[in-house]
Enzyme design. Sequence first.
Site, short mmCIF file in Angstrom:
data_model
loop_
_atom_site.label_atom_id
_atom_site.label_comp_id
_atom_site.label_asym_id
_atom_site.label_seq_id
_atom_site.Cartn_x
_atom_site.Cartn_y
_atom_site.Cartn_z
N THR A 117 0.82 -1.21 0.00
CA THR A 117 0.00 0.00 0.00
C THR A 117 0.85 1.26 0.00
OG1 THR A 117 -1.73 -1.18 1.17
CG2 THR A 117 -1.82 1.20 1.29
N TYR A 135 -8.27 0.06 -3.72
CA TYR A 135 -7.08 0.59 -4.40
C TYR A 135 -6.23 -0.58 -4.86
CZ TYR A 135 -4.74 -0.63 -0.08
OH TYR A 135 -4.26 -1.34 1.00
N SER A 159 1.59 -7.74 -0.76
CA SER A 159 2.46 -8.70 -0.05
C SER A 159 1.79 -10.04 0.18
CB SER A 159 2.94 -8.10 1.27
OG SER A 159 1.90 -7.97 2.19
N THR A 178 1.62 -4.43 4.19
CA THR A 178 1.47 -4.67 5.62
C THR A 178 0.94 -6.07 5.94
OG1 THR A 178 -0.75 -3.71 5.65
CG2 THR A 178 1.10 -2.23 6.13
N ASP A 179 0.32 -6.74 4.94
CA ASP A 179 -0.34 -8.01 5.25
C ASP A 179 0.66 -9.09 5.69
OD1 ASP A 179 -2.75 -6.89 4.70
OD2 ASP A 179 -3.06 -7.91 2.78
N LYS A 210 0.29 -7.79 12.73
CA LYS A 210 -0.81 -6.94 12.26
C LYS A 210 -2.05 -7.37 13.00
CE LYS A 210 -2.92 -5.01 8.13
NZ LYS A 210 -3.06 -5.02 6.66
N GLU A 240 2.86 -28.06 28.08
CA GLU A 240 1.94 -28.68 29.02
C GLU A 240 2.44 -30.10 29.28
OE1 GLU A 240 -1.82 -28.42 27.05
OE2 GLU A 240 -1.34 -29.94 25.57
N1 DGL Z 1 -2.48 -6.37 -0.04
C1 DGL Z 1 -1.81 -5.69 0.93
C2 DGL Z 1 -0.32 -5.88 1.00
O1 DGL Z 1 0.40 -5.50 0.11
C3 DGL Z 1 -2.08 -4.25 0.96
C4 DGL Z 1 -2.13 -3.92 2.36
C5 DGL Z 1 -1.01 -3.02 2.78
O2 DGL Z 1 0.08 -2.94 2.25
O3 DGL Z 1 -1.30 -2.33 3.74
O4 DGL Z 1 0.13 -6.39 1.99
#
Ligand code: DGL
Length: 335
Positions: free
Chosen positions: A23, A36, A69, A102-103, A175, A291
């Site tokens: 992103t 997007y 990602s 971010t994923d 995340k 455990e």
């Molecule tokens: N599909 C997601 C990625 O590239 C977009 C989300 C992001 O980057 O925040 O991980």
Amino acid sequence: MHLALFAPGMSTPNITVLATGGTIAGEADSATRHDYRPGQIGIGDFLARVETLGIDAQLTGKQIANIGSEDMSPAIWTHLHTACLAAMGDPDCTGVIITHGTDTVEETAFLLDLTLPTHKPVVLVGAMRPANAVGYDGLRNFANAMRVATDPDAAGRGVLVVMGDRVFAARDIRKSRTRGTDAFQGFPRGSIALVTPSALDWFGAPWRVGADARFTFTTDLPDVPILFVHAAMTADYVERLVSDKTRGVVVAGLGEGNMPDAVRSALAQLAAKGLPIVRASRLDEGLVDREPEDNANKFIAARALNPQKARILLQMVIAAGTTDPAAIQAEYDGR
Ligand code: DGL
């Protein structure tokens, strides 16, 4: 505005920027649309925008990939790892910044954390809003990442992730929200520093100063599926998940790594045949400790690692030739 990252008299820092998409390089059809496309802006355009901030640093960009990602792959990880090592070996390079979706940023960060030495800062950064959205967080996050990557005290903490005005260790970050700029948490440590483009406050001393990589990077990552446990799960889910290629299993268990008895028995049979079975939790936070039954079952407890990171560690451990459950447990117990 001109921001000096180093004290006057010090030379301009050189940062290598490795771009993978996400992103932070995404674009929407309008500044207010929710949907997007990630990975649209190339590294040249991105660095041209960064230059408008007037920060005193020399940036050298390299496009490793330009993907969302969710499409991160061993081939791209290899390219990225090679580029990181090259930059870290360059005496002129001060630090490395990786732009990333971010994923899966927590997985890439942890993989690099396990397979890179710690003598220079390596910082991953992303954004939750695309580059042409109102309130784009990418430039702010990147300016923060520059502040971290140029701090000599950032080395010796392993690979770092900057999101918002917080710095996380790769081993801790996860995340935790689908939307909003405050989408990340750390466990068991929350953030390990607060950062702005001009200030950086660490909450403790570096703990891996001058350390070598913990594992040799390999593209030959063994097949390790994750079993997501839920109510009313039956043992046949295990049979459907595991194939001849499977070298280990991570359980995203209930609570502290729990599972129905029938599932536990099916997994214990696999462990008896030598397949490492790691119990993690499907919850956001909390330790999964050993455990009493783990000894008889030959299971391993993931401790603070979530299932996706427990999987990466198990892949590295298996690739390194370790199969003894006690030796594998030691890798999860260590930091
Ligand atoms: N599909 C997601 C990625 O590239 C977009 C989300 C992001 O980057 O925040 O991980």
